[in-house]
Write an enzyme that holds these catalytic residues in place. Sequence first.
Site, PDB file in Angstrom:
ATOM      1  N   HIS A   1     -16.010  39.341  32.241  1.00  0.00           N
ATOM      2  CA  HIS A   1     -16.823  40.275  31.702  1.00  0.00           C
ATOM      3  C   HIS A   1     -15.968  40.727  30.564  1.00  0.00           C
ATOM      4  O   HIS A   1     -16.598  41.250  29.311  1.00  0.00           O
ATOM      5  CB  HIS A   1     -17.798  41.138  32.590  1.00  0.00           C
TER       6      HIS A   1
ATOM      7  N   ARG B   1     -28.251  41.364  29.210  1.00  0.00           N
ATOM      8  CA  ARG B   1     -27.521  41.360  30.529  1.00  0.00           C
ATOM      9  C   ARG B   1     -27.714  42.914  30.903  1.00  0.00           C
ATOM     10  O   ARG B   1     -27.112  43.891  30.407  1.00  0.00           O
ATOM     11  CB  ARG B   1     -25.984  41.128  30.563  1.00  0.00           C
TER      12      ARG B   1
ATOM     13  N   ARG C   1     -32.808  39.768  31.085  1.00  0.00           N
ATOM     14  CA  ARG C   1     -32.455  39.157  32.424  1.00  0.00           C
ATOM     15  C   ARG C   1     -32.593  40.564  33.477  1.00  0.00           C
ATOM     16  O   ARG C   1     -32.002  41.613  33.356  1.00  0.00           O
ATOM     17  CB  ARG C   1     -30.987  38.635  32.441  1.00  0.00           C
TER      18      ARG C   1
ATOM     19  N   ASN D   1     -21.862  29.258  31.641  1.00  0.00           N
ATOM     20  CA  ASN D   1     -20.750  29.572  32.660  1.00  0.00           C
ATOM     21  C   ASN D   1     -20.708  29.397  34.166  1.00  0.00           C
ATOM     22  O   ASN D   1     -20.096  28.878  34.578  1.00  0.00           O
ATOM     23  CB  ASN D   1     -20.574  31.071  32.286  1.00  0.00           C
TER      24      ASN D   1
ATOM     25  N   ARG E   1     -15.135  30.332  37.566  1.00  0.00           N
ATOM     26  CA  ARG E   1     -14.861  30.639  36.324  1.00  0.00           C
ATOM     27  C   ARG E   1     -13.804  31.802  36.027  1.00  0.00           C
ATOM     28  O   ARG E   1     -13.357  31.866  34.850  1.00  0.00           O
ATOM     29  CB  ARG E   1     -16.313  30.995  35.819  1.00  0.00           C
TER      30      ARG E   1
ATOM     31  N   CYS F   1     -27.716  29.696  26.920  1.00  0.00           N
ATOM     32  CA  CYS F   1     -27.028  30.954  26.645  1.00  0.00           C
ATOM     33  C   CYS F   1     -25.620  31.567  27.202  1.00  0.00           C
ATOM     34  O   CYS F   1     -25.308  32.651  27.480  1.00  0.00           O
ATOM     35  CB  CYS F   1     -28.155  32.209  27.168  1.00  0.00           C
TER      36      CYS F   1
HETATM   37  C1  PEP Z   1     -24.013  32.082  32.465  1.00  0.00           C
HETATM   38  O1  PEP Z   1     -23.839  32.095  33.673  1.00  0.00           O
HETATM   39  O2  PEP Z   1     -23.846  31.186  31.672  1.00  0.00           O
HETATM   40  C2  PEP Z   1     -24.687  33.301  31.920  1.00  0.00           C
HETATM   41  C3  PEP Z   1     -24.999  33.654  31.000  1.00  0.00           C
HETATM   42  O3  PEP Z   1     -24.614  34.370  32.878  1.00  0.00           O
HETATM   43  P1  PEP Z   1     -23.393  35.185  33.109  1.00  0.00           P
HETATM   44  O4  PEP Z   1     -22.115  34.917  32.263  1.00  0.00           O
HETATM   45  O5  PEP Z   1     -23.832  36.633  32.987  1.00  0.00           O
HETATM   46  O6  PEP Z   1     -23.129  34.980  34.668  1.00  0.00           O
HETATM   47 MG    MG Z   2     -24.643  33.253  35.283  1.00  0.00          MG
END
Ligand code: PEP
Ligand code: MG
Length: 754
Positions: A362, A469, A505, A626, A637, A674
């Site tokens: 993040h 988010r 979301r 992601n 990730r 997204c």
């Molecule tokens: C994703 O997982 O691609 C996403 C957009 O959500 P986040 O990165 O907030 O988990």
């Molecule tokens: Mg996600």
Amino acid sequence: MLDLLRRIVQEVNAASDLDQALNVIVRRVKQVMEVDVCSVYLMDHEARQLVLMATEGLNNEAVRQVRLNVEEGLVGLVAERAELVNLGEAPAHPRYRYFPATGEERYHAFLGVPIIHHRTVMGVLVVQQHSDTPYDTNAVNFLVTIASQLAGAIAHADAVGGIDGLREQRHDLRKPLQGLPGAPGVAIGTAVVVHPHASVEAVPDRQCQDPVAEEARFLAAVGEVRTELREMINRMSELLPAGDLALFEAYLMMLDGDNLVSATVSGIQAGSWAPAALRDTVLEHVRIFQSMDDPYLRERAEDIRDLGRRILQRLQEGTQSRTEFPKHTVLVGEEITASMLAEVPPKRLTGVVSVRGSRTSHVAILSRALGVPAVMGAEDLPVGRLDGREVIADGYSGRVYIEPTADIRKEFVRLQKEEAALSAELKALKNRPAETPDGRRIPLYANTGLVADIQPSLNSGAEGVGLYRTEFPFMVRDSFPGEEEQRQVYRQVLEKFHPRPVTMRTLDIGGDKALPYFPIKEDNPFLGWRGIRITLDHPEIFLLQIRAMLKSSTGLDNLSLLLPMVSRTTEVDEALELVHRAFAELREEGVAIKMPRMGVMVEVPSAVYQAAALARRVDFLSIGTNDLTQYLLAVDRNNPHVAEIFDPLHPAVIRAISDVVTGAHYYSKPVSVCGEMAGDPAAAILMIGLGMDALSMSASSLPRIKWVIRTFSFDRARGLLHEVLDMEDPHEIRAHLNAALEHAGLGGLVRAGK
Ligand code: PEP
Ligand code: MG
């Protein structure tokens, strides 16, 4: 064996520089293995030579003098093959080479194992013996294990200026440190090291201007800790038997037996600020205790560390929030957090470098939202030695240059200028539509989550918000925000973007996103209680949020809702039922609202296979690449060790996305991406070719993607997609797409890719 290993690794990690680390290794290995010689050779990669860096058993004068080419000697053979060599009669081997300076002619048996870090041979660890029998399996296993454990520590110490210091004449050709691209752009500025409260190891070096005042500050902190301990003992004496109080009494004794205090005071008098002087003293004591054979005394190392932490906390209370930041601040730390970023005045924040984390952490997402270049996962960064030094953080390649040479600096200044020119060119596109030359509109939306990124998103020309988010407003509070509090936050976003659409979301916590007031402890958090699983288990939290969102849309009607982490259709059914309930209740209460459009995030493999079934239930799908990449490739990730293989251009990911598009379009429902992939120019070509209906990304990536869309026709993109679908290797795919970008005159965007 495990215990021995752990202790050696701890000692090496606690060493303050490369020499000390290597000396600990040779001394301890020789002692534990009961061999006649133990030596470490490190690789001078530029000269392709191995340098004897430390030895116990060979002549000490040979240290840093003996150098051999990789093609020479048995040590060279180990490095060349990246394989161990175990011989009883080493001098008889054709590759044996004798160095008179070492005095090694007396030894026959030879065991050398490579020290490998991130696939690179860092050096060779050697033991030798008078006798002529090869080493037995236990000895070999031990040495291999210790070399593999030490590679990281050696790489870390090397970065502090170890082996480069050997080459006076090439001293200024310091190699950059390799991290991971976090947010695009190049930052040149002054490192400001931030560290979490009271982590002794992470305290940076810093000079103090007034040692007398600093000493007084330190002694006052010690006094406070002493009082605190006495109070603790008093309180505890009512609850604990006398024997158990010994721990606290031992602390007091450590403080009163003035070693810890006087050594720190000496450090302060020599010009260091108190936290760093304390750090050195504490770590030195920790090292001594850890090397003791008596397990009871070894445990005292932890007590010392704890005591150090207590004093540090007292010291930090007055100094933690720094008010002065240099004009071009590059924030550096073990783990930079959102609140650390927030402490720097935005105009002064030039870059971010974090030892932990990756592109999808993040902090990286936040940096991109703010347009600040960031390097993540710079594991070998000597954080403690960087404060106040000039650094360059290359957010494209993930490299960090510490005190760069004039030439390197010049090169990066030139790149920054090129960037600025490119941005100016991109700015001109702001009010042009995101439309392919053959007339396909692909609306571009922004990903947001902070109030701070509303304006940059509007400035970027975003046609709305594709992913809001909601975790951020929850994260920065110390309890769940109430309905009205949430309503106000959401209203602000909806109003600012009105009449453009905003997709909010529902709360997506769990995984790596924890709320301080809602701790979740799990062995596998990414496979655990996350996203919709939590909110369906807590309808009171879910309903409150939905009510706040619906209410906030009164009179604006530009709201869509998005459900995260969906892995089965029943989750959507249950969530829809709750949304309808909240909607009906609000209508009953007389709130004039319209039912928002409903969407599902596709971010786990099961949702890919059920894309059509999910699409049938809602108004649109949005692909979270992601998480989808993480779950499809089984690559965490946020783990820098595997970040190299976290690649959304993996053929499996591309095929999965293609299947989702087919599933959604079967029910004539729009689908978008997204995840961060949407902001990658190479990937954008594929998204056009796949017939994606919209893309949502950080504001800083948006103009580049618009450029790609305005350059590549649907037909051309579709052609490239088909070529790529025949490829098996993600690198080949990226190279192919980069070549297409170059060919189309968008070479400037290539650096912006992964
Ligand atoms: C994703 O997982 O691609 C996403 C957009 O959500 P986040 O990165 O907030 O988990
Ligand atoms: Mg996600």
